[in-house]
Design a protein around this motif. Structure first.
Motif, mmCIF file in Angstrom:
data_model
loop_
_atom_site.group_PDB
_atom_site.id
_atom_site.type_symbol
_atom_site.label_atom_id
_atom_site.label_comp_id
_atom_site.label_asym_id
_atom_site.label_seq_id
_atom_site.Cartn_x
_atom_site.Cartn_y
_atom_site.Cartn_z
ATOM 1 N N LYS A 92 9.914 22.749 -15.838
ATOM 2 C CA LYS A 92 10.325 24.148 -15.718
ATOM 3 C C LYS A 92 9.224 25.132 -16.104
ATOM 4 O O LYS A 92 9.118 26.212 -15.510
ATOM 5 C CB LYS A 92 11.563 24.402 -16.578
ATOM 6 N N CYS A 93 8.410 24.779 -17.092
ATOM 7 C CA CYS A 93 7.467 25.761 -17.657
ATOM 8 C C CYS A 93 6.004 25.504 -17.295
ATOM 9 O O CYS A 93 5.251 26.448 -17.025
ATOM 10 C CB CYS A 93 7.613 25.801 -19.182
ATOM 11 N N ILE A 94 5.585 24.260 -17.306
ATOM 12 C CA ILE A 94 4.164 23.952 -17.099
ATOM 13 C C ILE A 94 3.854 23.675 -15.630
ATOM 14 O O ILE A 94 2.847 24.157 -15.102
ATOM 15 C CB ILE A 94 3.751 22.746 -17.982
ATOM 16 N N LEU A 95 4.705 22.927 -14.987
ATOM 17 C CA LEU A 95 4.459 22.573 -13.581
ATOM 18 C C LEU A 95 4.296 23.790 -12.674
ATOM 19 O O LEU A 95 3.436 23.779 -11.783
ATOM 20 C CB LEU A 95 5.597 21.672 -13.091
ATOM 21 N N PRO A 96 5.080 24.868 -12.822
ATOM 22 C CA PRO A 96 4.932 26.021 -11.915
ATOM 23 C C PRO A 96 3.597 26.757 -12.017
ATOM 24 O O PRO A 96 3.268 27.556 -11.124
ATOM 25 C CB PRO A 96 6.081 26.950 -12.336
ATOM 26 N N ASN A 97 2.816 26.538 -13.089
ATOM 27 C CA ASN A 97 1.536 27.246 -13.231
ATOM 28 C C ASN A 97 0.480 26.589 -12.351
ATOM 29 O O ASN A 97 -0.434 25.906 -12.826
ATOM 30 C CB ASN A 97 1.098 27.248 -14.697
ATOM 31 N N LEU A 98 0.610 26.788 -11.058
ATOM 32 C CA LEU A 98 -0.276 26.129 -10.099
ATOM 33 C C LEU A 98 -1.600 26.867 -9.972
ATOM 34 O O LEU A 98 -1.650 28.091 -9.876
ATOM 35 C CB LEU A 98 0.391 26.080 -8.717
ATOM 36 N N GLY A 99 -2.680 26.075 -9.950
ATOM 37 C CA GLY A 99 -3.982 26.640 -9.617
ATOM 38 C C GLY A 99 -4.142 26.691 -8.109
ATOM 39 O O GLY A 99 -3.318 26.166 -7.352
ATOM 40 N N LEU A 100 -5.215 27.313 -7.658
ATOM 41 C CA LEU A 100 -5.443 27.467 -6.220
ATOM 42 C C LEU A 100 -5.594 26.115 -5.532
ATOM 43 O O LEU A 100 -5.075 25.901 -4.436
ATOM 44 C CB LEU A 100 -6.690 28.323 -5.985
ATOM 45 N N VAL A 101 -6.288 25.185 -6.180
ATOM 46 C CA VAL A 101 -6.504 23.856 -5.593
ATOM 47 C C VAL A 101 -5.174 23.119 -5.445
ATOM 48 O O VAL A 101 -4.884 22.530 -4.396
ATOM 49 C CB VAL A 101 -7.480 23.035 -6.458
ATOM 50 N N GLN A 118 10.164 30.806 -10.547
ATOM 51 C CA GLN A 118 9.255 30.199 -11.520
ATOM 52 C C GLN A 118 7.803 30.112 -11.054
ATOM 53 O O GLN A 118 6.915 29.948 -11.877
ATOM 54 C CB GLN A 118 9.747 28.784 -11.871
ATOM 55 N N PHE A 119 7.555 30.214 -9.758
ATOM 56 C CA PHE A 119 6.215 29.951 -9.231
ATOM 57 C C PHE A 119 5.476 31.244 -8.891
ATOM 58 O O PHE A 119 6.086 32.301 -8.701
ATOM 59 C CB PHE A 119 6.314 29.065 -7.989
ATOM 60 N N PRO A 120 4.145 31.186 -8.809
ATOM 61 C CA PRO A 120 3.346 32.381 -8.497
ATOM 62 C C PRO A 120 3.734 33.000 -7.152
ATOM 63 O O PRO A 120 4.130 32.297 -6.217
ATOM 64 C CB PRO A 120 1.909 31.842 -8.450
ATOM 65 N N LEU A 121 3.590 34.301 -7.057
ATOM 66 C CA LEU A 121 4.011 35.025 -5.857
ATOM 67 C C LEU A 121 3.256 34.552 -4.615
ATOM 68 O O LEU A 121 3.836 34.436 -3.538
ATOM 69 C CB LEU A 121 3.793 36.527 -6.067
ATOM 70 N N GLY A 122 1.959 34.274 -4.768
ATOM 71 C CA GLY A 122 1.178 33.811 -3.618
ATOM 72 C C GLY A 122 1.707 32.494 -3.064
ATOM 73 O O GLY A 122 1.793 32.302 -1.848
ATOM 74 N N PHE A 123 2.081 31.586 -3.962
ATOM 75 C CA PHE A 123 2.630 30.303 -3.543
ATOM 76 C C PHE A 123 3.999 30.499 -2.875
ATOM 77 O O PHE A 123 4.286 29.886 -1.841
ATOM 78 C CB PHE A 123 2.765 29.383 -4.757
ATOM 79 N N VAL A 124 4.821 31.360 -3.446
ATOM 80 C CA VAL A 124 6.150 31.634 -2.887
ATOM 81 C C VAL A 124 6.032 32.220 -1.476
ATOM 82 O O VAL A 124 6.802 31.872 -0.577
ATOM 83 C CB VAL A 124 6.939 32.587 -3.807
ATOM 84 N N ALA A 125 5.051 33.083 -1.287
ATOM 85 C CA ALA A 125 4.842 33.671 0.040
ATOM 86 C C ALA A 125 4.495 32.594 1.070
ATOM 87 O O ALA A 125 4.991 32.618 2.204
ATOM 88 C CB ALA A 125 3.736 34.721 -0.022
ATOM 89 N N ARG A 126 3.674 31.629 0.654
ATOM 90 C CA ARG A 126 3.324 30.526 1.556
ATOM 91 C C ARG A 126 4.549 29.668 1.865
ATOM 92 O O ARG A 126 4.737 29.199 2.993
ATOM 93 C CB ARG A 126 2.226 29.656 0.916
ATOM 94 N N VAL A 127 5.385 29.456 0.858
ATOM 95 C CA VAL A 127 6.614 28.679 1.059
ATOM 96 C C VAL A 127 7.516 29.370 2.077
ATOM 97 O O VAL A 127 8.080 28.734 2.973
ATOM 98 C CB VAL A 127 7.358 28.463 -0.278
ATOM 99 N N PHE A 128 7.653 30.697 1.950
ATOM 100 C CA PHE A 128 8.497 31.434 2.895
ATOM 101 C C PHE A 128 7.920 31.365 4.308
ATOM 102 O O PHE A 128 8.669 31.275 5.282
ATOM 103 C CB PHE A 128 8.639 32.884 2.437
ATOM 104 N N GLY A 172 5.338 14.771 -6.988
ATOM 105 C CA GLY A 172 4.369 13.699 -6.787
ATOM 106 C C GLY A 172 2.998 14.016 -7.344
ATOM 107 O O GLY A 172 2.344 13.156 -7.958
ATOM 108 N N SER A 173 2.549 15.254 -7.160
ATOM 109 C CA SER A 173 1.215 15.622 -7.643
ATOM 110 C C SER A 173 1.152 15.704 -9.164
ATOM 111 O O SER A 173 0.075 15.566 -9.756
ATOM 112 C CB SER A 173 0.792 16.959 -7.024
ATOM 113 N N HIS A 174 2.288 15.908 -9.832
ATOM 114 C CA HIS A 174 2.332 15.981 -11.295
ATOM 115 C C HIS A 174 2.930 14.717 -11.917
ATOM 116 O O HIS A 174 3.229 14.694 -13.110
ATOM 117 C CB HIS A 174 3.161 17.195 -11.746
ATOM 118 N N LYS A 175 3.096 13.680 -11.104
ATOM 119 C CA LYS A 175 3.740 12.466 -11.579
ATOM 120 C C LYS A 175 3.069 11.850 -12.807
ATOM 121 O O LYS A 175 3.768 11.486 -13.768
ATOM 122 C CB LYS A 175 3.812 11.448 -10.435
ATOM 123 N N PRO A 176 1.731 11.690 -12.839
ATOM 124 C CA PRO A 176 1.112 11.085 -14.034
ATOM 125 C C PRO A 176 1.434 11.837 -15.325
ATOM 126 O O PRO A 176 1.667 11.212 -16.375
ATOM 127 C CB PRO A 176 -0.383 11.133 -13.716
#
Length: 232
Positions: free
Chosen positions: A91-100, A41-51, A71-75
Motif C-alpha cells: 500500500k505504501c512503498i510499492l506505489p512510489n514508482l520511479g521512471l524506470v 495511491q500511484f503517481p499522476l503520470g503513471f495513472v495517466a498512462r493507465v487511463f 511481479g516486479s516487486h516480488k523479491p
C-alpha cells in the motif's frame, strides 16, 4: 478479486503461495487499485498512462497492471514474513514508482494477453457461486429450484420441437420442389432431343429440295463429294 487471485496463481505461483500462507487476499491490497484505477495511491503520470491504456485495451488493463506491479516487486514482497508488513509494503512503498519501473510496467502490460483467462475465470467464478448457493439451500428450496429449471428446459424442448417440425416441413416442401424440377428437366431434355431430330430432318429435306431445283433435267445434281469420288 477472484480473477486476480487466479491470475496471480498462474503467473507468480511463489507470490501466490506467500499470500496464502499469510492469509492475504486480493481485497486487502487491490480493492483501491480497482475502485480508483490506481489513482488513489500511484503517481499522476503513471495513472495517466493507465487511463490511456484503459481507453485503448479495455478493463483487462487493470489486471495486467496489477500483475506487473506485483511481479516486479516480488523479491521485496517475499522478504516480509507477516500480514501487516506485507500489506503495508504493497500500500505504501510499492506505489512510489520511479521512471524506470513505470516504463517497465507499461511495456509489460502491452506484451501480456490474458483475455481468454479472464473469460474462463469469470465462468469458473459463477459456477462456484451457483454451487455455493445450492449448498446453502434446504431440500424444499433445492427441489423448487430444480422444478423451475426443469420447467424451463421443458419449454426450451417444446420450442425446439416446434422448430424441428417447421424445418422438416420445409425439407419436405423443398424435396417436392426438387422432384418437380427434375421431372421438368427430363421433359425439357426430351423436347430438346425431339427438336434436334426434327431439325435434322428439315435440313435434309431442304438439301434435297435445293438439289432438285438446281438440276436442269430434273435429275439431282452431283455434290462435291460425288465429283471427288468420280475423279478417284
Amino acid at each position: 478479486m477472484y480473477q486476480l487471485s487466479r491470475l496471480l496463481h498462474d503467473y507468480h505461483r511463489d507470490l501466490y503461495n506467500h499470500f496464502e500462507a499469510h492469509e492475504i487476499g486480493p481485497s486487502l491490497y487491490a480493492a483501491p487499485w480497482f475502485l480508483t484505477m490506481f489513482a488513489s495511491q500511484f503517481p499522476l503520470g503513471f495513472v495517466a498512462r493507465v487511463f490511456d491504456m484503459l481507453f485503448l485495451q479495455g478493463s483487462e488493463v487493470i489486471f495486467k497492471v496489477a500483475l506487473s506491479l506485483l511481479g516486479s516487486h516480488k523479491p521485496l514482497i517475499l522478504q516480509h514474513e507477516n500480514l501487516e508488513t506485507i500489506v503495508d509494503f504493497i500500500k505504501c512503498i510499492l506505489p512510489n514508482l520511479g521512471l524506470v519501473q513505470m516504463e517497465k510496467t507499461i511495456n509489460q502490460v502491452f506484451e501480456m494477453d490474458i483475455s481468454k483467462q479472464l473469460q474462463a475465470y469469470e465462468v469458473e467464478y459463477h459456477v462456484l457461486q451457483d454451487e455455493l448457493i445450492d449448498s446453502s439451500l434446504n431440500d424444499n428450496q433445492r427441489m423448487a429450484k430444480l422444478e423451475k429449471a426443469n420447467s424451463s428446459l421443458r419449454k426450451q424442448n417444446f420450442d425446439l420441437l416446434e422448430e424441428l417440425q417447421m424445418a422438416k416441413g420445409k425439407i419436405h416442401s423443398l424435396e417436392a420442389m426438387i422432384e418437380i424440377l427434375l421431372n421438368n428437366e427430363s421433359k425439357l431434355k426430351q423436347t430438346v432431343l425431339t427438336l434436334e431430330l426434327e431439325r435434322k430432318a428439315l435440313l435434309a429435306t431442304v438439301e434435297k429440295s435445293h438439289t432438285h431445283s438446281a438440276s436442269p433435267s430434273g435429275k439431282p445434281l452431283l455434290t462435291r463429294q460425288d465429283h471427288m469420288e468420280a475423279a478417284d
